[in-house]
Scaffold this motif. Structure first.
Motif, PDB file in Angstrom:
ATOM      1  N   TRP A 273       0.884  -1.166   0.000  1.00  0.00           N
ATOM      2  CA  TRP A 273       0.000   0.000   0.000  1.00  0.00           C
ATOM      3  C   TRP A 273       0.924   1.218   0.000  1.00  0.00           C
ATOM      4  O   TRP A 273       1.761   1.358   0.889  1.00  0.00           O
ATOM      5  CB  TRP A 273      -0.910  -0.009   1.232  1.00  0.00           C
ATOM      6  CG  TRP A 273      -1.710   1.253   1.416  1.00  0.00           C
ATOM      7  CD1 TRP A 273      -1.415   2.300   2.230  1.00  0.00           C
ATOM      8  CD2 TRP A 273      -2.934   1.591   0.757  1.00  0.00           C
ATOM      9  NE1 TRP A 273      -2.378   3.270   2.131  1.00  0.00           N
ATOM     10  CE2 TRP A 273      -3.326   2.870   1.232  1.00  0.00           C
ATOM     11  CE3 TRP A 273      -3.740   0.941  -0.177  1.00  0.00           C
ATOM     12  CZ2 TRP A 273      -4.490   3.498   0.806  1.00  0.00           C
ATOM     13  CZ3 TRP A 273      -4.901   1.580  -0.610  1.00  0.00           C
ATOM     14  CH2 TRP A 273      -5.265   2.842  -0.123  1.00  0.00           C
ATOM     15  N   LEU A 274       0.794   2.097  -0.999  1.00  0.00           N
ATOM     16  CA  LEU A 274       1.742   3.195  -1.170  1.00  0.00           C
ATOM     17  C   LEU A 274       1.738   4.151   0.008  1.00  0.00           C
ATOM     18  O   LEU A 274       2.793   4.637   0.420  1.00  0.00           O
ATOM     19  CB  LEU A 274       1.435   3.952  -2.466  1.00  0.00           C
ATOM     20  CG  LEU A 274       2.388   5.107  -2.808  1.00  0.00           C
ATOM     21  CD1 LEU A 274       3.820   4.605  -2.970  1.00  0.00           C
ATOM     22  CD2 LEU A 274       1.937   5.818  -4.082  1.00  0.00           C
ATOM     23  N   GLY A 275       0.588   4.471   0.560  1.00  0.00           N
ATOM     24  CA  GLY A 275       0.510   5.407   1.680  1.00  0.00           C
ATOM     25  C   GLY A 275      -0.413   6.573   1.353  1.00  0.00           C
ATOM     26  O   GLY A 275      -0.290   7.197   0.293  1.00  0.00           O
ATOM     27  N   LEU A 276      -1.316   6.880   2.281  1.00  0.00           N
ATOM     28  CA  LEU A 276      -2.305   7.938   2.048  1.00  0.00           C
ATOM     29  C   LEU A 276      -1.652   9.306   1.872  1.00  0.00           C
ATOM     30  O   LEU A 276      -2.099  10.104   1.041  1.00  0.00           O
ATOM     31  CB  LEU A 276      -3.294   7.973   3.221  1.00  0.00           C
ATOM     32  CG  LEU A 276      -4.237   6.773   3.326  1.00  0.00           C
ATOM     33  CD1 LEU A 276      -4.917   6.753   4.689  1.00  0.00           C
ATOM     34  CD2 LEU A 276      -5.275   6.800   2.218  1.00  0.00           C
ATOM     35  N   GLU A 277      -0.607   9.585   2.628  1.00  0.00           N
ATOM     36  CA  GLU A 277       0.031  10.902   2.517  1.00  0.00           C
ATOM     37  C   GLU A 277       0.669  11.073   1.141  1.00  0.00           C
ATOM     38  O   GLU A 277       0.562  12.149   0.528  1.00  0.00           O
ATOM     39  CB  GLU A 277       1.074  11.068   3.620  1.00  0.00           C
ATOM     40  CG  GLU A 277       1.752  12.438   3.645  1.00  0.00           C
ATOM     41  CD  GLU A 277       0.768  13.580   3.855  1.00  0.00           C
ATOM     42  OE1 GLU A 277       1.000  14.672   3.271  1.00  0.00           O
ATOM     43  OE2 GLU A 277      -0.250  13.397   4.567  1.00  0.00           O
ATOM     44  N   LYS A 278       1.334  10.060   0.650  1.00  0.00           N
ATOM     45  CA  LYS A 278       1.935  10.145  -0.692  1.00  0.00           C
ATOM     46  C   LYS A 278       0.845  10.296  -1.762  1.00  0.00           C
ATOM     47  O   LYS A 278       0.990  11.091  -2.701  1.00  0.00           O
ATOM     48  CB  LYS A 278       2.775   8.903  -0.969  1.00  0.00           C
ATOM     49  CG  LYS A 278       3.965   8.706  -0.029  1.00  0.00           C
ATOM     50  CD  LYS A 278       4.769   7.492  -0.448  1.00  0.00           C
ATOM     51  CE  LYS A 278       5.915   7.202   0.523  1.00  0.00           C
ATOM     52  NZ  LYS A 278       5.438   6.634   1.795  1.00  0.00           N
ATOM     53  N   ILE A 279      -0.232   9.524  -1.617  1.00  0.00           N
ATOM     54  CA  ILE A 279      -1.319   9.619  -2.592  1.00  0.00           C
ATOM     55  C   ILE A 279      -1.933  11.015  -2.573  1.00  0.00           C
ATOM     56  O   ILE A 279      -2.262  11.584  -3.622  1.00  0.00           O
ATOM     57  CB  ILE A 279      -2.384   8.549  -2.307  1.00  0.00           C
ATOM     58  CG1 ILE A 279      -1.776   7.152  -2.396  1.00  0.00           C
ATOM     59  CG2 ILE A 279      -3.554   8.664  -3.284  1.00  0.00           C
ATOM     60  CD1 ILE A 279      -2.711   6.041  -1.945  1.00  0.00           C
ATOM     61  N   HIS A 280      -2.058  11.591  -1.385  1.00  0.00           N
ATOM     62  CA  HIS A 280      -2.584  12.954  -1.269  1.00  0.00           C
ATOM     63  C   HIS A 280      -1.683  13.955  -1.978  1.00  0.00           C
ATOM     64  O   HIS A 280      -2.153  14.805  -2.755  1.00  0.00           O
ATOM     65  CB  HIS A 280      -2.734  13.324   0.204  1.00  0.00           C
ATOM     66  CG  HIS A 280      -2.830  14.798   0.450  1.00  0.00           C
ATOM     67  ND1 HIS A 280      -3.899  15.574   0.023  1.00  0.00           N
ATOM     68  CD2 HIS A 280      -1.964  15.667   1.058  1.00  0.00           C
ATOM     69  CE1 HIS A 280      -3.695  16.838   0.361  1.00  0.00           C
ATOM     70  NE2 HIS A 280      -2.533  16.918   0.991  1.00  0.00           N
ATOM     71  N   GLN A 281      -0.377  13.865  -1.726  1.00  0.00           N
ATOM     72  CA  GLN A 281       0.555  14.802  -2.361  1.00  0.00           C
ATOM     73  C   GLN A 281       0.533  14.671  -3.881  1.00  0.00           C
ATOM     74  O   GLN A 281       0.578  15.677  -4.600  1.00  0.00           O
ATOM     75  CB  GLN A 281       1.971  14.548  -1.840  1.00  0.00           C
ATOM     76  CG  GLN A 281       2.162  14.886  -0.372  1.00  0.00           C
ATOM     77  CD  GLN A 281       3.565  14.553   0.113  1.00  0.00           C
ATOM     78  OE1 GLN A 281       4.477  14.342  -0.693  1.00  0.00           O
ATOM     79  NE2 GLN A 281       3.754  14.514   1.423  1.00  0.00           N
TER      80      GLN A 281
END
Length: 406
Positions: A273-281
């Motif tokens: 799972w890539l990560g919510l913070e990275k996906i947000h950015q």
């Protein structure tokens, strides 16, 4: 049946009792004898009936046990048939991945072989150039004038400094060939640059990577932002996709807490799972689209595509702020989650008044009043609300979520 027999016996008794006695017998002699016969006959019939009833019950129990044995045998046969089929699908999927990795490795090795060949050609040219320089030095200076010879070498070194470094014994970069990382594209005007692991190139997105080799790359959302390490899918759906979720064998547990989903977990070359913070950015800077790939244990392939995708910040609980128009074969079942905040087992943001949806579904997602889509659920071959599922397609073998800038 017992009542019927009693009624028949009673009727016979009434009939016999109502008949006239023979001239040779008196009523007093007949009636006691008839009553005894009737009583004994009734007892005999009741006993027979009870025996028959017991046999009937035993037969029913035997029939029930037989049906249970038959059901167990059928279930065992289905399991014996399904397990090899499941293993065959998993083997086929792994063979596809192996074939893809081998092709990618050959492509990378071919590219590096070309670079080494170019370097060797350059070195050979440099040696010829050096020999030509010495041809212009007087013969007497070659043997007696050491200072002149050193001056010639110094001249060669000062004018060909970059070429001299390239003629050193080449070293193969220490990196995972199966998942190649793109590197610095800084080049001298005359020679190619050999990739290294110390200077990593970064791109604005996977779409901007000048390669059709899928693998791990670094992207920068902004020029001054830290590079983000991502897996780029460069072949499927015309390439340029950032993979944000990938599951195919259940080796990684996805039933995790908020911090892990925020930061990301797993291995970019395997399940992750890539990560919510990275996906947000990534999705905040410019518009992105989303594609979801699905595969069932029975071999069914389906996909869902949305022409917009964006999630909010942690302050906004990484809400699914935008999910565009649907297209695909899996059915539009994720629109129900649009606008919902992200929920994990230790942080409840769903809208269900009586359930904690992450607990109920065994995962983490943008739950509404729970969900029709649960791609971060438990990896299992079963129709279960905790399993990975897309509406009625429950118990998934494979899922992959990818985004691409538009």
């Amino acid at each position: 049946m017992k009542l019927t027999i009693c009624f028949i016996v009673f009727s016979v008794a009434l009939y016999v009792g109502a008949s006239e006695p023979s001239p040779c017998e008196s009523k007093e002699q007949v009636n006691p004898s008839v009553n005894d016969v009737l009583e004994n006959g009734l007892k005999f019939l009741v006993a027979k009936f009870e025996a028959m009833e017991g046999m009937f019950l035993e037969t029913r129990l035997e029939l029930h046990a037989h049906r249970q044995d038959r059901a167990r045998m059928q279930s065992l046969q289905e399991k014996i048939f399904d397990d090899p089929l499941w293993s065959l699908h998993r083997l086929n999927d792994r063979m596809d991945r192996l074939d893809h990795d081998v092709g990618r490795n050959l492509s990378v090795l071919d590219k590096r072989s070309w670079q080494i060949s170019e370097q060797l050609t350059t070195c050979a040219s440099n040696d010829q150039f050096r020999d030509k320089l010495f041809d212009f030095v007087p013969k007497k200076n070659r043997s007696t004038d050491k200072l002149g010879q050193e001056g010639t070498v110094a001249f060669y070194t000062s004018t060909n400094n970059s070429k001299k470094q390239l003629c050193a014994t080449p070293k193969v970069p220490e990196q995972n060939i199966a998942m190649p990382t793109e590197v610095s594209d800084t080049k001298t005007p005359t020679t190619p640059t050999i990739p290294t692991t110390t200077e990593l190139a970064s791109f604005t997105s996977c779409k901007d990577v000048p390669s059709n080799v899928s693998g791990i790359y670094h992207i920068r959302v902004k020029n001054d932002s830290e590079p983000i390490r991502v897996y780029c899918e460069q072949n499927a759906y015309d390439g340029g996709w950032i993979v944000i979720q990938h599951r195919y064998d259940g080796t990684v547990d996805f039933y995790r807490g908020w911090n892990e989903y925020r930061d990301g977990f797993g291995d970019l070359g395997k399940e992750f799972w890539l990560g919510l913070e990275k996906i947000h950015q990534i999705t905040t800077g410019r518009r992105h689209e989303l594609v979801v790939e699905l595969k069932h244990f029975n071999g069914t392939h389906q996909s869902a595509r949305y022409d917009a995708f964006e999630i909010g910040s942690e302050k906004e609980q990484y809400a699914l702020k935008d999910l565009g128009k649907y297209n695909g074969t899996a059915g539009d079942h994720m629109t129900w989650n649009r606008g919902m905040m992200f929920t994990t087992k230790d942080r409840e943001n769903d809208r269900h008044p009586g359930l904690q949806c992450a607990h109920y579904h065994g995962g983490a997602w943008w739950y509404n009043r729970c969900t029709y889509v649960n791609l971060n659920g438990r990896y299992m071959k079963a129709k279960d609300m905790e399993s990975m599922h897309w509406n009625t397609l429950q118990g998934l073998l494979f899922s992959r979520m990818m985004i691409r800038n538009k």
